[in-house]
Write an enzyme that holds these catalytic residues in place. Structure first.
Site, PDB file in Angstrom:
ATOM      1  N   CYS A 133       0.883  -1.110   0.012  1.00  0.00           N
ATOM      2  CA  CYS A 133      -0.079   0.051   0.095  1.00  0.00           C
ATOM      3  C   CYS A 133       0.892   1.135  -0.124  1.00  0.00           C
ATOM      4  O   CYS A 133       1.387   1.499   1.113  1.00  0.00           O
ATOM      5  CB  CYS A 133      -0.767   0.083   1.193  1.00  0.00           C
ATOM      6  SG  CYS A 133      -1.730   1.461   1.785  1.00  0.00           S
ATOM      7  N   CYS A 184       0.069   3.737   2.637  1.00  0.00           N
ATOM      8  CA  CYS A 184       0.497   3.445   3.956  1.00  0.00           C
ATOM      9  C   CYS A 184       1.815   3.516   4.165  1.00  0.00           C
ATOM     10  O   CYS A 184       2.409   4.145   5.245  1.00  0.00           O
ATOM     11  CB  CYS A 184       0.249   1.613   3.985  1.00  0.00           C
ATOM     12  SG  CYS A 184      -1.383   1.240   4.116  1.00  0.00           S
TER      13      CYS A 184
END
Length: 107
Positions: free
Chosen positions: A32, A35
């Site tokens: 991600c 993230c």
């Protein structure tokens, strides 16, 4: 993973949240990109609030029960717990100042 943020699993989640007054849980996954963008902010806050707030990081790919339990559909999702209760959440990449404001509310 740093020493300041605690690795959290489906098995260890409840113990962490129940035995710690103030917890921020950063639900993430290694693939991600948002993230990874948020990670340095979380690490910095974990260092700043060390001893006052525990920061936990469950990988949602490896810990699907936690993601399902909190209906996490997008990551990063940060969950804020005070005295064992979920009191707030944030989805997506946000500024350090915004996150720090949320962390201070736990104290």
């Amino acid at each position: 993973m740093s020493e300041v943020a605690v690795t959290v699993t489906d098995a260890s989640f409840d113990k962490l949240v129940q035995q710690t007054d103030a917890v921020v849980v950063d639900c993430w996954a290694p693939w991600c990109a948002p993230c990874r963008m948020l990670a340095p902010i979380v690490e910095d806050l974990a260092q700043t609030y060390r001893g006052k707030v525990v920061f936990g990081k469950p990988n949602t790919d490896e810990n699907p029960a936690t993601a399902e339990r909190f209906s996490i559909m997008s990551i990063p999702t940060l969950l804020f717990f005070k005295e064992g209760r979920l009191v707030d959440s944030v989805v997506g990449v946000v500024s350090r100042a915004f996150l720090e404001q949320k962390v201070r509310k736990l104290l």
